[in-house]
Write an enzyme that holds these catalytic residues in place. Structure first.
Site, short mmCIF file in Angstrom:
data_model
loop_
_atom_site.label_atom_id
_atom_site.label_comp_id
_atom_site.label_asym_id
_atom_site.label_seq_id
_atom_site.Cartn_x
_atom_site.Cartn_y
_atom_site.Cartn_z
CB CYS A 88 -1.01 -0.06 1.13
SG CYS A 88 -2.44 0.95 0.75
CB ILE B 36 -6.87 0.46 4.05
CG1 ILE B 36 -7.39 -0.82 4.71
CG2 ILE B 36 -7.20 1.67 4.90
CD1 ILE B 36 -6.67 -1.19 6.00
CG HIS C 150 -3.11 -2.99 4.41
ND1 HIS C 150 -2.26 -2.42 5.32
CD2 HIS C 150 -3.60 -1.98 3.66
CE1 HIS C 150 -2.24 -1.11 5.14
NE2 HIS C 150 -3.05 -0.81 4.15
CD GLU D 145 -0.51 -5.29 6.64
OE1 GLU D 145 -0.46 -5.73 5.48
OE2 GLU D 145 -0.83 -4.11 6.90
N1 GLN Z 1 -3.43 6.40 0.87
C1 GLN Z 1 -2.22 6.16 1.57
C2 GLN Z 1 -1.08 6.96 0.98
O1 GLN Z 1 -1.24 7.64 0.04
C3 GLN Z 1 -1.87 4.68 1.58
C4 GLN Z 1 -2.90 3.93 2.38
C5 GLN Z 1 -2.38 2.67 3.01
O2 GLN Z 1 -1.19 2.42 3.08
N2 GLN Z 1 -3.30 1.89 3.51
O3 GLN Z 1 0.00 6.91 1.46
#
Ligand code: GLN
Length: 196
Positions: free
Chosen positions: A78, A136, A180, A182
């Site tokens: 992410c 997320i 994610h 994890e």
């Molecule tokens: N939206 C976040 C970012 O731009 C990343 C979100 C996440 O790691 N769950 O860094």
């Protein structure tokens, strides 16, 4: 094998648990000497702008660049995937990316927190069922031409997709997930990283 998890901000704790479950010895990385001591590294989710700033404050920018260049395996999840990309869309002008693989990452492309979602992904290499993935504020990744074009770099393998975009990619010693892995108790993606 000693696997480091960059522990400056964000979702690093659950990675340590997942790594231990797959039999790796997992340690938090906050300093240059801790980074020098690990064989591979996970750059976790969180807020890529904040992690970028913390890397600068912790004098970890050049050491992390060198780590990536050394060919030791690195896995970005992410926000970590955003940091490892070559181009960031919708980032802050001062946010860093490490160009570990030829990807463009559009931040928050699936929406804000309330648009976070879960999906069952078919992952190449995991033949024993779909991977239940938690997204997320996920970025949308796009494979782009390496810069400069034509340089001899390993090709990018897309191992899973979400909504027509790469969700899990691997190129040489670098892997990136927009979800994610994890969270949710399935450790197969961590095993995959530890076997790279
Ligand atoms: N939206 C976040 C970012 O731009 C990343 C979100 C996440 O790691 N769950 O860094």
């Amino acid at each position: 094998m000693k696997v480091g998890v960059l522990a400056l901000q964000g979702a690093f704790a659950a990675h340590l648990g997942a790594l231990e479950q797959v039999g790796a010895s997992a340690v938090e990385v906050r300093t240059e000497s801790q980074l020098a001591d690990v064989d591979r590294l996970i750059v976790p989710g969180g807020e890529s702008t904040t992690i970028s700033m913390m890397l600068e404050r912790s004098a970890l920018v050049e050491p992390l660049r060198a780590f990536v260049r050394s060919g030791r395996p690195v896995f970005g999840t992410c926000a970590g995937a955003i940091l490892l990309s070559s181009r960031i869309v919708g980032g802050r002008s001062d946010q860093l990316c490490f160009g570990a693989l030829p990807l463009s990452a559009s931040r928050n492309a699936f929406g804000r927190q309330r648009e976070s979602f879960e999906a069952d992904l078919a992952v190449r290499g995991l033949d024993d069922g779909d991977f239940h993935a938690v997204f997320i504020r996920a970025p949308r990744l796009e494979v782009i031409e390496p810069d400069p074009p034509g340089v001899d770099r390993p090709t990018v393998e897309v191992l899973a997709e979400i909504d027509g975009s790469p969700a899990l990619v691997r190129s040489g010693a670098v892997m990136c997930a927009t979800f994610h892995p994890e969270l949710g108790g399935d450790t197969r993606v961590h095993s995959m990283f530890c076997e790279m």
